[in-house]
Design an enzyme around this catalytic site. Structure first.
Site, PDB file in Angstrom:
ATOM      1  N   CYS A 115       6.198  -2.317   2.292  1.00 16.16           N
ATOM      2  CA  CYS A 115       5.466  -0.884   1.962  1.00 16.16           C
ATOM      3  C   CYS A 115       3.692  -0.973   1.864  1.00 16.16           C
ATOM      4  O   CYS A 115       3.248  -1.011   1.068  1.00 16.16           O
ATOM      5  CB  CYS A 115       5.872  -0.363   0.620  1.00 16.16           C
ATOM      6  SG  CYS A 115       7.543  -0.517   0.477  1.00 16.16           S
ATOM      7  N   ALA A 116       3.340  -1.592   3.007  1.00 13.29           N
ATOM      8  CA  ALA A 116       2.062  -2.385   2.904  1.00 13.29           C
ATOM      9  C   ALA A 116       0.977  -1.335   3.017  1.00 13.29           C
ATOM     10  O   ALA A 116      -0.191  -1.608   2.686  1.00 13.29           O
ATOM     11  CB  ALA A 116       1.928  -3.403   3.894  1.00 13.29           C
ATOM     12  N   PRO A 151      -1.985   1.626   2.722  1.00 13.29           N
ATOM     13  CA  PRO A 151      -2.880   1.019   3.896  1.00 13.29           C
ATOM     14  C   PRO A 151      -3.513  -0.026   3.937  1.00 13.29           C
ATOM     15  O   PRO A 151      -4.417  -0.326   4.820  1.00 13.29           O
ATOM     16  CB  PRO A 151      -4.117   2.168   3.384  1.00 13.29           C
ATOM     17  CG  PRO A 151      -4.074   2.349   2.107  1.00 13.29           C
ATOM     18  CD  PRO A 151      -2.700   1.918   1.793  1.00 13.29           C
ATOM     19  N   LYS A 185      -3.557  -4.208  -0.504  1.00  9.57           N
ATOM     20  CA  LYS A 185      -3.064  -5.544  -1.060  1.00  9.57           C
ATOM     21  C   LYS A 185      -2.940  -6.754   0.141  1.00  9.57           C
ATOM     22  O   LYS A 185      -2.889  -7.698  -0.119  1.00  9.57           O
ATOM     23  CB  LYS A 185      -1.704  -5.402  -1.842  1.00  9.57           C
ATOM     24  CG  LYS A 185      -1.999  -4.272  -2.936  1.00  9.57           C
ATOM     25  CD  LYS A 185      -0.723  -3.881  -3.710  1.00  9.57           C
ATOM     26  CE  LYS A 185      -0.877  -2.711  -4.725  1.00  9.57           C
ATOM     27  NZ  LYS A 185      -1.451  -1.565  -4.042  1.00  9.57           N
ATOM     28  N   ASP A 217       5.777  -1.411   7.054  1.00 11.15           N
ATOM     29  CA  ASP A 217       5.583   0.062   6.469  1.00 11.15           C
ATOM     30  C   ASP A 217       6.901   0.962   7.218  1.00 11.15           C
ATOM     31  O   ASP A 217       6.999   1.152   8.341  1.00 11.15           O
ATOM     32  CB  ASP A 217       4.387   0.930   6.599  1.00 11.15           C
ATOM     33  CG  ASP A 217       4.272   1.653   5.307  1.00 11.15           C
ATOM     34  OD1 ASP A 217       3.802   1.438   4.253  1.00 11.15           O
ATOM     35  OD2 ASP A 217       4.415   3.024   5.680  1.00 11.15           O
ATOM     36  N   ASP A 276      11.420  -0.257   8.023  1.00  8.39           N
ATOM     37  CA  ASP A 276      11.869   0.168   6.583  1.00  8.39           C
ATOM     38  C   ASP A 276      12.081  -0.993   5.991  1.00  8.39           C
ATOM     39  O   ASP A 276      13.251  -1.448   6.013  1.00  8.39           O
ATOM     40  CB  ASP A 276      12.973   1.360   6.596  1.00  8.39           C
ATOM     41  CG  ASP A 276      13.608   1.687   5.224  1.00  8.39           C
ATOM     42  OD1 ASP A 276      13.210   1.073   4.257  1.00  8.39           O
ATOM     43  OD2 ASP A 276      14.242   2.852   5.299  1.00  8.39           O
ATOM     44  N   ASP A 283       5.267  -3.787  -3.131  1.00 10.39           N
ATOM     45  CA  ASP A 283       4.820  -2.872  -3.787  1.00 10.39           C
ATOM     46  C   ASP A 283       5.413  -1.315  -3.596  1.00 10.39           C
ATOM     47  O   ASP A 283       5.073  -0.639  -2.577  1.00 10.39           O
ATOM     48  CB  ASP A 283       3.134  -2.612  -3.289  1.00 10.39           C
ATOM     49  CG  ASP A 283       2.232  -1.756  -4.131  1.00 10.39           C
ATOM     50  OD1 ASP A 283       2.307  -1.869  -5.654  1.00 10.39           O
ATOM     51  OD2 ASP A 283       1.610  -0.844  -3.504  1.00 10.39           O
ATOM     52  N   CYS A 292       2.531   1.611  -9.394  1.00 14.11           N
ATOM     53  CA  CYS A 292       1.196   2.288  -9.917  1.00 14.11           C
ATOM     54  C   CYS A 292       1.910   3.355 -10.691  1.00 14.11           C
ATOM     55  O   CYS A 292       1.131   4.253 -10.879  1.00 14.11           O
ATOM     56  CB  CYS A 292       0.454   2.802  -8.892  1.00 14.11           C
ATOM     57  SG  CYS A 292       1.262   3.891  -7.847  1.00 14.11           S
TER      58      CYS A 292
END
Length: 453
Positions: free
Chosen positions: A264-265, A267, A270, A288, A315, A334, A387
């Site tokens: 899930c990198a 934009p 991280k 992603d 995925d 993340d 987050c």
């Protein structure tokens, strides 16, 4: 962004703010994206840009409070756009001391004439002048403490109740008020290109004010100016990133030469931080679900001069189908989350999220973690971050994950500055927006045990 969400700029800040808020409300546009697109498309100057941002975000952040203040003065039904115009105008009158109240009223009347007719303009004038004469009603009249806090901070009651249940009234109250304060502008120094002091000197030479954080060493606080417009940014010396979102890469803390997976990198904030910690030595696979977002990662790595990152449209839940088993030294998940820790940057979240959304998100989070264990090496490190500030998505997900995976164990969070290290418990760290003016964030770390363990 759809054509319906394009905002026409004619030099009128308040009219543009009204158009943005109507698009956010009607077309489910994201306020931050539409605002940035409007500023960029029309090359709005700094003075107008600041006021447009303040009115747009401020009105959205305080929407429920503004409605409570307006309610006694509105008779009968009014058009949707007129209600937003009244909110924008009252926001300026009540919250912005540098704008004379009569100027806000006069501008509202002119907008009402242009968008409607004289009758609407007269009504808008009458309502706002009544507010000026009588003052806004006090929230002290609301008997229920949860409802009062909901109105005072403009958060839905279910969310206020959930935060109070999770953390108690005092912490919840601090967090809800903090969500309505402007975020601190922060950047991350690319330590493969410059030291912190070199980056500060470069930014100050371009007229910005930059100070090093006492929480995350590579983080700089920018108190004036637009860092994205600087040579320091264009040359890859800095990246714009919230301070809290710098924590996961520090916790992962991979050594140069390692093979790392960032799920899930996009934009890529991280991802690039991890590459910098690795001194641009080793390999990182950034995946992603959305292929078009991978371009953002590629753009960021190119600007920053990092060449150890490879991207792939995978995925994360299906990672074991595409990636070799037990082949990564360290993995960052993340995960997609409710975003309840970033509501001051994205106030739309307060009004669009539903309590039932959180349960469906946890299923995705657990599926990602499950997939990560299959491609992680024995003794490898797995970091989970979100987050959000929701216990179910954070501690609840960690507990469910460890129950389902006896081969994984929670470990202490390493490489944390003292201010953060003392806040961790049981291999988990929850940062609140009020802790040091950053986003709400959660991080947990795990190790994959060997056969003998």
């Amino acid at each position: 962004m759809s054509k319906k969400s394009v905002v026409i700029w004619d030099g009128n800040v308040r009219d543009a703010a009204l158009s943005i808020l109507l698009a956010v409300d009607k077309n489910q546009a994201y306020s931050n994206l539409l605002l940035n697109e409007t500023i960029k498309r029309h090359k709005i100057e700094a003075k107008d840009r600041a006021l447009l941002t303040e009115i747009t975000y401020g009105t959205l952040q305080h929407k429920m409070t503004l409605d409570y203040y307006l309610e006694p003065f509105i008779r009968g039904s009014i058009d949707h756009w007129v209600r937003w115009l009244l909110r924008i105008s009252l926001y300026q009158i009540h919250y912005l001391t540098r704008i004379p109240p009569h100027a806000a009223v006069n501008e509202a009347v002119e907008i009402a004439k242009r968008r409607g007719h004289r009758g609407i303009a007269s009504m808008v004038n009458g309502i706002l002048r009544s507010v000026l004469r009588s003052g806004v009603p006090s929230t002290d009249d609301i008997a229920d403490p949860i409802e009062r806090l909901s109105i005072e901070t403009s958060h839905p009651m279910w969310l206020v109740q959930r935060f109070v249940d999770n953390y108690g009234l005092e912490v919840a109250t601090e967090m809800l008020h903090e969500n309505n304060r402007p975020p601190v502008q922060t950047v991350r120094v690319n330590t493969t290109k410059a030291t912190v002091q070199q980056a500060i000197a470069k930014l100050e030479a371009e007229g910005l004010t930059a100070n090093q954080s006492d929480v995350i060493p590579e983080c700089l606080y920018i108190t004036n100016g637009q860092p994205a417009r600087t040579k320091a940014f264009k040359e890859g010396m800095i990246t714009i990133q919230d301070e809290s979102s710098m924590i996961p890469a520090n916790v992962l803390n991979p050594s140069p030469g390692m093979r790392v997976l960032d799920m899930c990198a996009a934009p890529g904030g991280k991802t690039t931080h991890i590459a910098e910690i690795m001194k641009n030595e080793g390999s990182i696979l950034a995946t992603d679900l959305h292929p078009h977002k991978l371009d953002l990662i590629d753009h960021n790595t190119e600007r920053l001069g990092l060449d150890i990152v490879e991207t792939a449209p995978i995925d994360g839940r299906k990672a074991p189908e595409f990636l070799q088993a037990a082949s990564f030294d360290a993995i960052l998940v993340d995960a997609p989350c409710s975003g309840l820790g970033v509501m001051r940057r994205k106030p739309d979240i307060k009004y669009t999220k539903r309590e039932e959304d959180l349960e469906s998100l946890q299923k995705i989070q657990l599926a990602l973690l499950d997939a990560a264990t299959k491609v992680l090496k024995t003794d490898g490190k797995l970091v989970y971050s979100t987050c959000t500030v929701d216990i179910q998505e954070n501690e609840g997900t960690v507990k469910a994950f460890l129950t389902a995976h006896p081969e994984m164990e929670a470990i202490q969070l390493e490489s944390l500055p003292t201010k953060l290290a003392e806040k961790q418990a049981n291999g988990m760290l929850q940062v609140f927006p009020q802790d040091f003016g950053s986003d709400g964030f959660f991080v947990a770390a795990f190790r994959k045990k060997g056969e003998s363990n």
